[in-house]
Scaffold this motif. Structure first.
Motif, PDB file in Angstrom:
ATOM      1  N   ALA A 457       0.824   1.276   7.393  1.00  0.00           N
ATOM      2  CA  ALA A 457      -0.318   1.649   7.865  1.00  0.00           C
ATOM      3  C   ALA A 457      -1.342   0.757   8.319  1.00  0.00           C
ATOM      4  CB  ALA A 457      -1.183   2.593   6.588  1.00  0.00           C
ATOM      5  N   TRP A 458      -1.526  -0.433   7.955  1.00  0.00           N
ATOM      6  CA  TRP A 458      -2.317  -1.295   8.272  1.00  0.00           C
ATOM      7  C   TRP A 458      -1.802  -2.729   8.169  1.00  0.00           C
ATOM      8  CZ3 TRP A 458      -4.047   1.477   3.969  1.00  0.00           C
ATOM      9  CH2 TRP A 458      -4.757   2.757   4.379  1.00  0.00           C
ATOM     10  N   SER A 477       0.622   2.184  -3.521  1.00  0.00           N
ATOM     11  CA  SER A 477      -0.283   2.673  -2.390  1.00  0.00           C
ATOM     12  C   SER A 477      -0.351   1.784  -1.278  1.00  0.00           C
ATOM     13  CB  SER A 477      -1.523   3.394  -2.838  1.00  0.00           C
ATOM     14  OG  SER A 477      -2.384   3.586  -1.826  1.00  0.00           O
ATOM     15  N   PHE A 478      -0.584   2.134  -0.072  1.00  0.00           N
ATOM     16  CA  PHE A 478      -0.775   1.055   1.090  1.00  0.00           C
ATOM     17  C   PHE A 478      -1.935   0.389   0.912  1.00  0.00           C
ATOM     18  CE2 PHE A 478       2.047   4.078   3.779  1.00  0.00           C
ATOM     19  CZ  PHE A 478       2.876   3.078   3.985  1.00  0.00           C
ATOM     20  N   LEU A 500     -10.163   0.738   9.464  1.00  0.00           N
ATOM     21  CA  LEU A 500      -9.892   1.013   7.963  1.00  0.00           C
ATOM     22  C   LEU A 500     -11.247   0.700   7.263  1.00  0.00           C
ATOM     23  CD1 LEU A 500      -8.628   1.818   5.484  1.00  0.00           C
ATOM     24  CD2 LEU A 500      -7.676  -0.689   5.106  1.00  0.00           C
ATOM     25  N   LEU A 501     -11.850  -0.500   7.755  1.00  0.00           N
ATOM     26  CA  LEU A 501     -13.245  -0.850   7.025  1.00  0.00           C
ATOM     27  C   LEU A 501     -14.164   0.176   7.319  1.00  0.00           C
ATOM     28  CD1 LEU A 501     -13.012  -4.736   7.695  1.00  0.00           C
ATOM     29  CD2 LEU A 501     -12.656  -3.665   5.445  1.00  0.00           C
ATOM     30  N   ASP A 502     -14.226   0.542   8.685  1.00  0.00           N
ATOM     31  CA  ASP A 502     -15.417   1.561   8.957  1.00  0.00           C
ATOM     32  C   ASP A 502     -15.057   2.939   8.219  1.00  0.00           C
ATOM     33  OD1 ASP A 502     -16.283  -0.139  10.990  1.00  0.00           O
ATOM     34  OD2 ASP A 502     -15.032   0.760  12.518  1.00  0.00           O
ATOM     35  N   LEU A 553      -6.805   7.057   6.444  1.00  0.00           N
ATOM     36  CA  LEU A 553      -7.199   6.810   4.990  1.00  0.00           C
ATOM     37  C   LEU A 553      -7.081   8.062   4.297  1.00  0.00           C
ATOM     38  CD1 LEU A 553      -8.441   4.838   2.708  1.00  0.00           C
ATOM     39  CD2 LEU A 553     -10.551   5.624   3.399  1.00  0.00           C
ATOM     40  N   ASP A 554      -6.895   9.298   4.779  1.00  0.00           N
ATOM     41  CA  ASP A 554      -6.767  10.314   3.922  1.00  0.00           C
ATOM     42  C   ASP A 554      -5.313  10.505   3.623  1.00  0.00           C
ATOM     43  OD1 ASP A 554      -9.416  10.973   4.355  1.00  0.00           O
ATOM     44  OD2 ASP A 554      -9.192  12.147   5.922  1.00  0.00           O
TER      45      ASP A 554
END
Length: 563
Positions: A457-458, A477-478, A500-502, A553-554
Motif C-alpha cells: 500500500a505505501w 495490517s499494512f 497517508l499522513l494527510d 486508508l479505509d
C-alpha cells in the motif's frame, strides 16, 4: 393564612403628593423603591409607561431586586429625556417612529462604551415590549431596537497570579491589623491593658457613635470597624470564598457551626429564577491560626470583629456592620439600603501602592477577583471542569469565566501541547519496542534497491512469506509494515506516504485523540521519525506537491473500526 373576606391586590401604580404617576417596588431582597414620573419629560407617556414598569418590576416581572429595578429606571428616564430634546418629539407612544429610536440608540452609543450602551438600549426595549394596548408602540420600532440588541458577550479577564497575590496580601494585612486593633481595644475595655482610658472606651461602646472629634474617633476605632476597613474585608472574603460580590454583601449574621470544622451559612445568590435565590453552604473553618485563609474561619473572624457594632445596629440580622458618623446613624450595614454603597476601592489600592504587572495603578474589580479564583481552581484541578465547578454549572464556568480569559487560554494551550508531546513520545516508544522485536524498515533515500520487493500500500516487502517475528506468512495490517524489518521504502513511495499522513490528520478530526493515538500513533511516529528523516527536505517537499494519491486508508482497516 388566607385573608378573610374579599381580597384585593393593591396596585403598584399610584399617585404621589404632587399628583404625578408613581410605581412602588418591593424586591425579594427586602429593599423598597418608589419610581416617580414627576421629573420625567413627555407627560403623555407616563400613564402607559407606568403600566409597563409595573409589569417589569412586579411579581411576574424579571427584575426582582432594588438594584436591577434602578438599573431599568435610569435608562428609561434617559430615553424620555432624549426624545423630548428632539425637534419633533413623540408626544405619545403611538407617535414613536424609527427615526426616534435610532436617534436615541446613536446618542447612547456616542457617550459610552458599546457594552454599556447595549445595556441601556436593552432595558428600554424590555419596557416597551410590555406597553399596554392604549400605549402600544409600532412594531417596526421594536424590530429596529431588537436588531441593535442582538447580544454582546461581556468578559472580564482574570488578574495574573502576581497581581492577585499582591491584592490578597494587602487585604490580609489590613484585616490582620484590624483584628489586632479591636483585640487591644477589648483588653483596654476589660481593664487588662493600658493605653486609652477604659472609661472613655465604655462611653463609646455604649453610645456607639463615631464623632468628628479626633479623640472620640480613635476610641471608636479600637472597638468597631470603620468605613476605611470595609475594602480589605470585602476583597479578602471574595478571594477566599470565591463568591460573587453581591452574595458577599448580603451575607446573613445567622449561621451554625458544624462539629467545630465548618460553618453553615444560607447565601443569597442573585440572577436565578424566583424561588431559587437561597443556597446553604458549608465553609471550612480550618486550623487555628488559618482564619485568614479559609472561608469559614474568615467568616467567623469578621463576624466577631463586627459583633459590637452589630449589637448597636437597628437591624442586627445583617452580617456587615460598622461605626458611622452620627449624621448617618451610629451603626449599620453599608448595603442595607443599596448594593452600591460607594466603597472607595481605588483609594484603598492607592494607599497600599498596588500596581499591576505593567506598573500602572491597580484597578480593583470584584468581577476580576471572581474570574481569577475560578481560573486558579480550574488549573489546580488539572482542567477538569466538573471538579472545578462549585458555584456554577460547567457550561456557565466555561462560558463566563474561562473561555475568553487570556491567562487560562495560554495555560490550556500549554497543557494541550504537553499532552500531545507525551502522546507522541508514547507512540514513538511503542514503535521502538515493536521495532526491537521485528526490525526497522529499510529506507533507500538515494541508493538503488538491491533486493527485489513486492509493492504494498505505501511500501515494499522483501519477504511476505516469512514475518520476522513468527517466521510464517505475514497477516499483519499494512500499518504494521513500518515496524517490520522486511519493509522497504524508496523515493517512489514518498508521494503515497505523504497522502497517508494527510489521511491520518483528516481522520484525527473525526475521532478522539486517545483512539487516534492508539490506532495510528505508532505508524505516524515511525513515518515521521524513521522514514522521512532519511530523505532530504527537497525530496519530501516534492512528494508533498506531487499529484494527489489515494491513501487507501479505509481499505486496510476492518469495517467495524471506521469512526
Amino acid at each position: 393564612m388566607l385573608p378573610a373576606g374579599t381580597y384585593e391586590v393593591r396596585s403598584a401604580i399610584g399617585r404621589s403628593a404632587r399628583g404625578s404617576v408613581c410605581v412602588d417596588f418591593e424586591g425579594e431582597d427586602g429593599r423598597r423603591r418608589t419610581f416617580d414620573f414627576a421629573d420625567c419629560e413627555l407627560p403623555g407617556w407616563h400613564e402607559d409607561l407606568a403600566v409597563a414598569v409595573a409589569a417589569r418590576i412586579g411579581p411576574g416581572g424579571r427584575l426582582r431586586t432594588a438594584a436591577s429595578a434602578v438599573a431599568m429606571w435610569s435608562p428609561l428616564r434617559r430615553f424620555l429625556r432624549t426624545l423630548a430634546g428632539m425637534y419633533e418629539p413623540p408626544d405619545c407612544p403611538a407617535e414613536l417612529g424609527v427615526e426616534h429610536v435610532e436617534y436615541f440608540a446613536d446618542s447612547v452609543s456616542a457617550t459610552m462604551q458599546p457594552v454599556y450602551a447595549q445595556r441601556i438600549v436593552e432595558h428600554v426595549v424590555e419596557v416597551l415590549r410590555l406597553m399596554p394596548p392604549t400605549g402600544r408602540v409600532p412594531h417596526e420600532v421594536l424590530d429596529v431596537l431588537r436588531v441593535r440588541t442582538s447580544g454582546v458577550h461581556r468578559h472580564v479577564p482574570a488578574y495574573s497570579e502576581g497581581e492577585l497575590r499582591r491584592l490578597v496580601a494587602a487585604a490580609r494585612s489590613d484585616v490582620n491589623a484590624l483584628r489586632d486593633r479591636i483585640a487591644q481595644g477589648r483588653r483596654v475595655l476589660a481593664g487588662l491593658d493600658g493605653g486609652v482610658e477604659a472609661e472613655r472606651l465604655r462611653t463609646v461602646a455604649v453610645g456607639g457613635r463615631l464623632e468628628r472629634l479626633r479623640e472620640t474617633n480613635s476610641a471608636a476605632r479600637m472597638l468597631f470597624p470603620v468605613r476605611a476597613d470595609l475594602p480589605a474585608m470585602l476583597v479578602l472574603l471574595a478571594a477566599v470564598s470565591g463568591r460573587n460580590i453581591e452574595t458577599i454583601k448580603e451575607l446573613p449574621a445567622e449561621h451554625r457551626i458544624v462539629d467545630g470544622k465548618a460553618v453553615e451559612v444560607k447565601l443569597t445568590k442573585r440572577r436565578r429564577s424566583s424561588g431559587r435565590w437561597h443556597q446553604t453552604v458549608l465553609w471550612e473553618i480550618g486550623e487555628p491560626g488559618q482564619e485568614l485563609r479559609q472561608p469559614g474561619g474568615l467568616y467567623l473572624l469578621l463576624h466577631d470583629l463586627m459583633e459590637s457594632s452589630r449589637a448597636l445596629a437597628s437591624d442586627p440580622r445583617w452580617f456587615w456592620s460598622y461605626c458611622r458618623h452620627r449624621h448617618q446613624g451610629p451603626h449599620g450595614s453599608p448595603f442595607r439600603g443599596s448594593m452600591t454603597a460607594g466603597i472607595e476601592m481605588g483609594a484603598w489600592a492607592a494607599r497600599h501602592g498596588l500596581k499591576d504587572d505593567a506598573g500602572a495603578p491597580f484597578a480593583v474589580s470584584f468581577n476580576r477577583i471572581r474570574t481569577s479564583v475560578e481560573a486558579r481552581r480550574t488549573r489546580q484541578m488539572g482542567g477538569h471542569l466538573p471538579s472545578a465547578a462549585r458555584t456554577n454549572t460547567v457550561p456557565v464556568l466555561f462560558r463566563n469565566y474561562l473561555r475568553d480569559d487570556p491567562a487560562t487560554v495560554e495555560w490550556a494551550h500549554e497543557v494541550i501541547a504537553d499532552a500531545l508531546n507525551e502522546a507522541e513520545q508514547a507512540a514513538l516508544d511503542a514503535h521502538r519496542r515493536r521495532a526491537e522485536r521485528t526490525g526497522r524498515p529499510k529506507v533507500f533515500g538515494d541508493t538503488a534497491l538491491t533486493t527485489p520487493a513486492a509493492d504494498g500500500a505505501w511500501s515494499g516487502c522483501r519477504d511476505a512469506d516469512h514475518h520476522p517475528a513468527t517466521g510464517r506468512a505475514c497477516r499483519a495490517s499494512f500499518l504494521d509494515c513500518f515496524h517490520c524489518g522486511n519493509c522497504v521504502i524508496t523515493p517512489d513511495h514518498l508521494p503515497r506516504l505523504m497522502a497517508l499522513l494527510d489521511a491520518m490528520e483528516e481522520r484525527r478530526q473525526r475521532i478522539d485523540e486517545q483512539t487516534w493515538w492508539q490506532r495510528y500513533g505508532p505508524a505516524w511516529a515511525a513515518i515521521r521519525h524513521d522514514v522521512l528523516a532519511r530523505f532530504t527536505p527537497e525530496q519530501v517537499r516534492r512528494a508533498g506537491t506531487a499529484p494527489d494519491h489515494d491513501a487507501v486508508l479505509d481499505l486496510v482497516e476492518d469495517p467495524w473500526q471506521q469512526p
